[in-house]
Design an enzyme around this catalytic site. Structure first.
Site, PDB file in Angstrom:
ATOM      1  N   SER A  95      38.617  14.206   2.034  1.00 54.58           N
ATOM      2  CA  SER A  95      38.896  13.923   0.634  1.00 54.58           C
ATOM      3  C   SER A  95      38.483  12.490   0.332  1.00 54.58           C
ATOM      4  CB  SER A  95      40.402  14.083   0.362  1.00 54.58           C
ATOM      5  OG  SER A  95      40.754  13.619  -0.913  1.00 54.58           O
ATOM      6  N   TYR A 114      49.776  12.813   1.408  1.00 47.41           N
ATOM      7  CA  TYR A 114      48.525  13.564   1.541  1.00 47.41           C
ATOM      8  C   TYR A 114      47.396  12.632   1.956  1.00 47.41           C
ATOM      9  CZ  TYR A 114      44.531  16.442   0.021  1.00 47.41           C
ATOM     10  OH  TYR A 114      43.337  17.147  -0.048  1.00 47.41           O
TER      11      TYR A 114
END
Length: 232
Positions: A128, A141
């Site tokens: 990500s 996260y």
């Protein structure tokens, strides 16, 4: 590395980006094991459903025993709890690490022997833009994805001797259920899956898939002041 005729395993293949990976691999001529905690939820024609919970070592080991010939591994399975590192539930924070870091490690180790059977093989870890930067509401996260980025770099070195290339996919928000609550520009997961598979075929170690990720990557050498100008 031509994907046609290969056998691939995709984790979290029952929905979102994972389903697009599986679908496009099939279209490119690969045999696809579609891993999901509930294999009955895999509805993609041509895919072979496999029970796989990446946070459960026994499930991972059983999936490795139930498959053969895998030369492409896509570590896509994800979780998002929204937990804060400052005051969030430790159980939620552990889930993020168990999924994105330990889950990726468990699956890669379990399938490394199958990957080693081939002259060429590949691992793609779905990371990500939050591997590189964090923001409120995403801290647990982001920490897990950052750990997974380091893991990816280490595995790239450690698996090179067996002919396994390891790639990282960095991408911002995708138009999937996981971030349906986020009000921000989102990429089409079908487009990102195609771009990532092109990168695997080309042997790219790092696939930076969108403008947001490229912008953040360009600021990494500038340190905190470049990444977080409002707080520096």
């Amino acid at each position: 590395m031509d994907l046609a005729g290969r056998t691939a395993l995709v984790t979290g293949a029952n929905r979102g980006l994972g389903r697009h990976f599986a679908e496009q691999l099939i279209k490119r001529g690969a045999t696809v094991y579609a891993g999901a905690r509930n294999p009955a939820s895999v509805d993609l024609p041509g895919a072979v459903p496999i029970a796989l919970d990446v946070t459960d070592p026994e499930s991972v080991a059983a999936a490795a025993r139930a498959t053969s010939g895998v030369s492409i591994l896509i570590n896509n399975a994800g979780s998002f709890t929204g937990a804060s590192l400052a005051d969030g539930s430790l159980e939620d924070i552990r889930l993020e690490m168990d999924t994105h870091y330990f889950g990726t490690l468990l699956v890669t180790r379990a399938f490394a022997p199958q990957l080693a059977e081939h002259d060429e093989s590949a691992v793609l870890n779905v990371l990500s833009v939050l591997s590189w930067v964090t923001r409120p509401g995403f801290s647990a996260y982001a920490a897990a994805k950052s750990a997974a980025w380091s893991l990816t770099s280490a595995l790239r070195i450690e698996l090179a001797g067996q002919g396994t290339g390891v790639s990282a996919l960095h991408v911002g928000f995708l138009d999937t259920d996981m971030v349906g609550h986020v009000d921000a520009p989102k990429s089409d997961p079908a487009v990102i899956a195609a771009l990532a598979l092109d990168g695997v075929e080309a042997g790219e170690p790092e696939i930076v898939a969108d403008d947001r990720s490229r912008a953040v990557q360009s600021r990494l050498s500038g340190g905190v002041a470049a990444l977080y100008p409002r707080s520096a």
